[in-house]
Design a protein around this motif. Sequence first.
Motif, short mmCIF file in Angstrom:
data_model
loop_
_atom_site.label_atom_id
_atom_site.label_comp_id
_atom_site.label_asym_id
_atom_site.label_seq_id
_atom_site.Cartn_x
_atom_site.Cartn_y
_atom_site.Cartn_z
N ASP A 1 30.78 25.39 -17.91
CA ASP A 1 30.74 25.20 -19.22
C ASP A 1 32.38 24.34 -19.54
N GLN A 2 33.28 25.02 -18.98
CA GLN A 2 34.61 24.15 -18.88
C GLN A 2 34.71 23.03 -18.23
N LEU A 3 33.92 22.62 -17.37
CA LEU A 3 33.61 21.33 -16.43
C LEU A 3 33.07 20.37 -17.39
N SER A 4 32.05 20.74 -17.91
CA SER A 4 31.41 19.94 -18.95
C SER A 4 32.01 19.86 -20.24
N GLU A 5 32.77 20.57 -20.73
CA GLU A 5 33.44 20.44 -21.83
C GLU A 5 34.77 19.42 -21.40
N LEU A 6 35.32 19.39 -20.36
CA LEU A 6 36.31 18.59 -19.87
C LEU A 6 35.91 17.08 -19.78
N THR A 7 34.77 16.99 -19.09
CA THR A 7 34.14 15.77 -18.95
C THR A 7 33.66 15.08 -20.33
N GLY A 8 33.19 15.75 -21.33
CA GLY A 8 32.84 15.35 -22.62
C GLY A 8 34.13 14.75 -23.31
N ARG A 9 35.15 15.54 -23.22
CA ARG A 9 36.71 14.99 -23.87
C ARG A 9 37.10 13.80 -23.22
N VAL A 10 36.93 13.65 -22.01
CA VAL A 10 37.32 12.30 -21.22
C VAL A 10 36.34 11.17 -21.70
#
Length: 168
Positions: free
Chosen positions: A9-18
């Motif tokens: 989830d954190q990886l997906s969240e980081l990707t979304g922010r980028v």
Amino acid sequence: MSFIHHFIDQLSELTGRVLAWLSLLMMVLLCLVVILRYGFEIGSIGLQEGVTYLHASIFMLGAAYTLKHDGHVRVDIFYRNFSPRSKAWINSLGGIIFLLPLCVYIFFISWDFVLQSWAIGEVSTEPGGIPAVFLLKSLIPIMAINLGLQALADILRSALVLVEAAND
């Protein structure tokens, strides 16, 4: 099990922010293309392809982020009225039966396509275009991996809901 889905989830969240910042960059590039073309009669294939590459990146890499935030289209007529346990069953089975196999299929069907592009160092066919079509094509298996990981996280989250419901 909880650690795994939190990490994904954190990886997906980081990707979304980028990707949100890439959306802004894409908008600026698109405005620049329009201003240059219609204001100064200067065309730039490289800038136009840059917009296309950014759009593809946002779409392909944003699929996992969208899944994490339950933003994909679904037939919600019955689902919205279901209990958390019923929703967990539907999400688990949907992920296992449909989404994970689709991600595996997309990954394997695209693998040779991408390898061939890398092998020849595929470049744009347009003069002045971006000489990295192989990078663009690499987004296909990366999307399958990201989406598959997020599907796994959602399945694990649903499994936790089902375990907790069984213990009550």
